[in-house]
Scaffold this motif. Sequence first.
Motif, PDB file in Angstrom:
ATOM      1  N   SER A 178       0.836  -1.255   0.016  1.00 32.32           N
ATOM      2  CA  SER A 178       0.481   0.042  -0.094  1.00 32.32           C
ATOM      3  C   SER A 178       0.580   1.351   0.057  1.00 32.32           C
ATOM      4  O   SER A 178       0.920   2.156  -0.613  1.00 32.32           O
ATOM      5  N   ASN A 181       2.506   2.066  -3.348  1.00 31.62           N
ATOM      6  CA  ASN A 181       0.917   2.541  -4.373  1.00 31.62           C
ATOM      7  C   ASN A 181       1.637   3.841  -4.150  1.00 31.62           C
ATOM      8  O   ASN A 181       1.436   4.985  -5.016  1.00 31.62           O
ATOM      9  N   LYS A 182       1.050   4.218  -2.265  1.00 32.39           N
ATOM     10  CA  LYS A 182       1.023   5.564  -1.941  1.00 32.39           C
ATOM     11  C   LYS A 182       1.876   6.852  -2.447  1.00 32.39           C
ATOM     12  O   LYS A 182       1.738   7.553  -3.013  1.00 32.39           O
ATOM     13  N   ASN A 217      -2.630  -6.134  -7.180  1.00 31.34           N
ATOM     14  CA  ASN A 217      -2.875  -5.442  -6.816  1.00 31.34           C
ATOM     15  C   ASN A 217      -3.214  -4.301  -8.004  1.00 31.34           C
ATOM     16  O   ASN A 217      -2.908  -3.428  -8.793  1.00 31.34           O
ATOM     17  N   GLU A 219      -4.722  -1.377  -7.713  1.00 32.58           N
ATOM     18  CA  GLU A 219      -4.524   0.213  -7.269  1.00 32.58           C
ATOM     19  C   GLU A 219      -3.520   0.635  -8.564  1.00 32.58           C
ATOM     20  O   GLU A 219      -3.054   1.722  -8.529  1.00 32.58           O
ATOM     21  N   LYS A 222      -4.025   0.834 -11.930  1.00 32.00           N
ATOM     22  CA  LYS A 222      -3.997   1.657 -12.601  1.00 32.00           C
ATOM     23  C   LYS A 222      -2.681   3.030 -13.475  1.00 32.00           C
ATOM     24  O   LYS A 222      -2.970   3.864 -13.324  1.00 32.00           O
ATOM     25  N   SER A 223      -1.670   2.830 -11.917  1.00 31.91           N
ATOM     26  CA  SER A 223      -0.834   3.744 -12.385  1.00 31.91           C
ATOM     27  C   SER A 223       0.468   3.395 -13.460  1.00 31.91           C
ATOM     28  O   SER A 223       1.263   3.847 -13.903  1.00 31.91           O
TER      29      SER A 223
END
Length: 696
Positions: A178, A181-182, A217, A219, A222-223
């Motif tokens: 997480s 990702n952030k 993953n 999330e 999307k990156s």
Amino acid sequence: MGKSRTKRFKRPQFSPTGDCQAEAAAANGTEPEEDDGPAAELLEKLQHPSAEVRECACAGLARLVQQRPVLPSLARRDAVRRLGPLLLDPSLAVRETATGALRNLSACGGFEVCDDMVTKDIMTPLVALLKECSTGLDSNEMSPQKKKDQNKNSIENIANEAINVLWNICECSSRAVSIFNKEGCLEIVLKYLSRFSTNVDLAISVAYCLQTVTEDNPELLKSFSTPALHVLESAMLSPVSSMEYLLLKTLVAGTVWNLKDIIPSKSQAEIINAILKILSEVLEMDAGETVIQMKEAETQRIKTAAETEDTLQSANGDDLMEDEEMEEIPHRRKVRRKTFISDLLPPTDKELRETIALLTAQQTALEIIVNMCCSEDPTDDEWEELSSSDESDAFMENALSECGGQLLSPLCLSHEVHTALTHHLLPKKIFDKTAFPNSVAVDVCSRSPTWKPLIRKMNTIQCRALVCLQSLVSLLDVDHLGGPAALQTLAQHLSQLLFSQPDFAKHVDFLEAISSALRALLQTMASKNIPQCMTPDQLMTLCTAGVRSSNVGVRVNVVSILGITGSVLAKEDGTLDTLKTIGYSLLEVATKDPCLVVAGEALDALFDVFADGKEAERASVQIKLLSTLKEFQPVFKMKLIRPSTCQAGDMGSIPASRRSPGKEMATHSNILAWEIPWIEETGGLQSMGSQRVGHD
């Protein structure tokens, strides 16, 4: 058949100084010291004003953390919080050794240690370090050449260590993923990957990390921008100039597979074909021959280096100096004795590295193919939630009915994957990898301490190939597997593999893999009415050894094999004695095995074997099957109320469709709840096969 994910396979533990030494120490009978003294002293030196002292302390900790008994002491003394600030130390050498110590700690400490590292906020300095290294590499392009080369090497080494720490932690901690990702770590690591042509070691570390963080993953997916995908494409299509580049391409192919959900539909077939083309090329290589050739090349290189050293010494006309003379002439270079052959080796043995890279690439390729054969399966938490709810019984019965007896089988093969697999002849190449490692290669490795660990890697490839074969047998049509004759040949091959090893029961990984493959193969042959090749004696030899195994997966497989074989024999004449033997074996497992998963599988097998057929009916009467099950029913219900003795660690080694106790308990609870009363009402076991839906 179960679902196997790459992360669920035990992966190699990497560290700056080699593999984790705890197991090796235990094997040699040498236990590491448990005294807190060395740990306390080294941790105190981390605060020393001298950079050299801090560097030495970090190097000492890098070695110390590989001794598992000292980990609690390091945790008590807050080693992670003391090492964290050194990731940003003014000295590049301190940064590198501090990161190496954390790399070893995360590799050897396992899930609990990695989770604790995240709790103690190691991700903050780690991410900052990765960003600084990225900036440092860019600024180095403008510095003077000599300083540029020195700094670039140091920064790339630090980045490599840091990426390995990140990889280890993200593999063990969802919180770390997480944070990844952030904090926008994707852009940073992709910049490192783009340097694959000049630093393949760093690129491989990044590829391992990406393969981990891109799995499940959404999330992060999307990156991925178009430039990011181009970086992966460039690495995946790079020319293979060494085995290490082959490993890099394989790892990137695994990452691209994880990204399949964001790839446009029109490009799916092309991408999948490109991935499987790489995997096909990797598996096509003969690892045994490569081991032999690389070892011969190493031997020749050492011999040539020794001859060159002799020639230089003869040309100089100087005799070798004694150590005392060397001490008197401190400014003169020491001449090493040519008898120390190891002194002539470079810091890294190219041939060994190349061979390890090939073996790792082949193992990874097989794991990726297994993952390709799996669709998404409900998580263990979801199963437990369902099994504990009031609606679980209705859900189970509906699931069984809708799936034709298969409880949400996780195996699935898309048209694109199916086409690419057969086009690149992967079933044949996977079949070839199920053979035992080349005996000459094994002998060559066994004579060299540095090459001996490769024997285990070759054995691991065989086990992975057997797991892969299990998936393909369960998914492909008989025609795509070569027809009935090919399946019979495959059954004979697996039997030969198994029974050529007189002590096969001792090799748990091999036994679990080959019993899984046999289970899938026999099930396919039974469903197509193809005569099976395993003799009753071989069957009972396998199952006698299997039911005694400490591995839950092995016990589940052999019980299932008994059920499959018994259900086939039940329809034939003259099989009474064999059916009685199978019945006794299954009853013993169902009533005595401490694990509910295994006991439930044995109940399933019993109902399959004695569901239909005159011989089965006679055998069930003679072994007193019905009365035994009636006596066992209340005992099994009590087991459902109390936690199973099947441990979580055992569950992890069995197929994923069998991994959740909640799922299995609910299924087999249904069997005993309504199957046995129904048997009593009908007066026997006959005709069960045409009326029950509890098993395929």
